[in-house]
Design an enzyme around this catalytic site. Sequence first.
Site, short mmCIF file in Angstrom:
data_model
loop_
_atom_site.label_atom_id
_atom_site.label_comp_id
_atom_site.label_asym_id
_atom_site.label_seq_id
_atom_site.Cartn_x
_atom_site.Cartn_y
_atom_site.Cartn_z
N HIS A 175 0.84 -1.20 0.00
CA HIS A 175 0.00 0.00 0.00
C HIS A 175 0.87 1.24 0.00
O HIS A 175 1.81 1.35 0.77
CB HIS A 175 -0.90 0.02 1.23
CG HIS A 175 -1.73 1.27 1.33
ND1 HIS A 175 -2.85 1.46 0.57
CD2 HIS A 175 -1.56 2.39 2.05
CE1 HIS A 175 -3.36 2.66 0.85
NE2 HIS A 175 -2.60 3.24 1.74
N ASP A 192 -15.23 3.09 8.58
CA ASP A 192 -14.19 4.04 8.12
C ASP A 192 -14.78 5.06 7.17
O ASP A 192 -14.44 6.24 7.23
CB ASP A 192 -13.03 3.29 7.47
CG ASP A 192 -12.03 4.26 6.84
OD1 ASP A 192 -11.44 5.06 7.59
OD2 ASP A 192 -11.88 4.27 5.60
N ARG A 202 -14.58 13.29 9.65
CA ARG A 202 -13.28 13.93 9.91
C ARG A 202 -13.03 15.07 8.92
O ARG A 202 -12.47 16.10 9.27
CB ARG A 202 -12.15 12.90 9.81
CG ARG A 202 -12.09 11.96 11.02
CD ARG A 202 -11.22 10.75 10.72
NE ARG A 202 -9.87 11.10 10.32
CZ ARG A 202 -9.08 10.34 9.58
NH1 ARG A 202 -9.49 9.15 9.16
NH2 ARG A 202 -7.87 10.74 9.25
N SER A 212 -7.47 4.13 9.85
CA SER A 212 -8.26 4.20 8.63
C SER A 212 -7.59 3.39 7.51
O SER A 212 -8.22 2.53 6.87
CB SER A 212 -8.42 5.67 8.23
OG SER A 212 -8.89 5.80 6.91
N LYS A 243 -8.65 -0.82 6.06
CA LYS A 243 -8.96 -1.20 4.67
C LYS A 243 -8.03 -2.32 4.18
O LYS A 243 -8.44 -3.24 3.47
CB LYS A 243 -8.86 0.03 3.77
CG LYS A 243 -10.09 0.94 3.93
CD LYS A 243 -9.97 2.26 3.20
CE LYS A 243 -9.19 3.24 4.03
NZ LYS A 243 -9.43 4.65 3.74
#
Length: 434
Positions: A82, A161, A168, A183, A187
């Site tokens: 990621h 999320d 947020r 967050s 995922k």
Amino acid sequence: MRMYDIIEKKRDGKALTKDEIEFFVNGYTDGSIPDYQVSALLMAIYLQDMNQEERAILTTAMVESGDKIDLSAIDGIKVDKHSTGGVGDTTTLILAPLVASVDVPVAKMSGRGLGHTGGTIDKLEAVPGFHVEISNDEFIDLVNKNKVAVIGQSGNLTPADKKIYSLRDVTATVSSIPLIASSIMSKKIAAGADAIVLDVKTGAGAFMKNETDAKELAHAMVSIGNKVGRNTMAVISDMSQPLGRAIGNALEIKEAIDTLQGNGPDDLTELCLTLGSQMVVLAQKAKTIEDARAMLEENLRNGKALAHFKLFLASQGGDATVVDHPEQLPQAKYQIELIAKKSGTVAEIVANEIGAAAMMLGAGRATKESIIDLAVGIVLHKKVGDPVQEGEALLTIHSNSEDVQDVMDKLYANINISTETVTPPTLIYNVVTE
Ligand code: URA
Ligand code: CA
């Protein structure tokens, strides 16, 4: 349990229990706790922070709020990569076939991009015929057979999320390390990988503008991953200037092909080898980073990584002949050079602004509904630290519109040429394992 008491506890700097964290995540997801109370709690978390235990519990609660992808039918240790996001980040296109070529299973769930270029799926769709609309069974079969496949995001992943992130966004609580880390990790964990390699970017084109913040985020995410039983590592890498040379969907496919042939830009190649080595070690296909790197370098040299890219494209309907004939990729009508107005050394190529220029050409989406132009973008001929002569091309704009004056103005304003000595930025700042 009352939400009021949970807000008060965090306001006073105390750690929340598992029950309390699950109470607010579940209650917010099912609509029984209102926005105003969760807003107050998010602000309290922003100001008072969360300890590592709380962060791991929050992450797990968000994972449990929705569907989880089950990859257990795939043989071997599934490693996901990621990136926290940057400009011209072509790494996934290279890493997927590269690590698959040394037998590491890559089961990639990817999305479309919002912002300066498309996401991995958009880029891959620049290859005629390539598609990600495959069934779950097909996806699993392809990974077992070829070690690599990409599927579009499906199912109801981490709804908690989604709701918390939207809140947020309007309550000035986005830039909080425990909230960002949970967050992102929720995922990744819901997407099913056994191990995770994170590329945390730092610099003008990154979410984290400085190295200290990037390091803190990397540590936070690695700690969460390891606490919830997913072996996790992070690399902190530069995003002050765009990565590699190409920014744009088809242009990045071409750049990936070059890199898989061993002719890619130095920074992109180096980052792929660094991240790829971590993935190979986490997948237990090599004992040391050095061994892993040697295996990957060998497959770049002997053509196996490139052959794997062809196999991957063809198995999802793509025309793999583009690998040998990249001129068959979508081509923009106009190629316009940006000429240096003075001699010196390139001192700065402001990544986020160059990304914005690529988006003006149509390479990225301004809103979810925008249609992207796969052919357009920018190819840099100079990077920070390179000498340049007046009259030389700094970059080429690939455009389907003849009028690129605004884009050129933006590019000129964000590429600085200096007469002083320039040290190129460090590419890899750190590798974080705990
Ligand atoms: N990206 C995410 O997915 N979550 C954040 O909180 C920030 C960036
Ligand atoms: Ca690139």
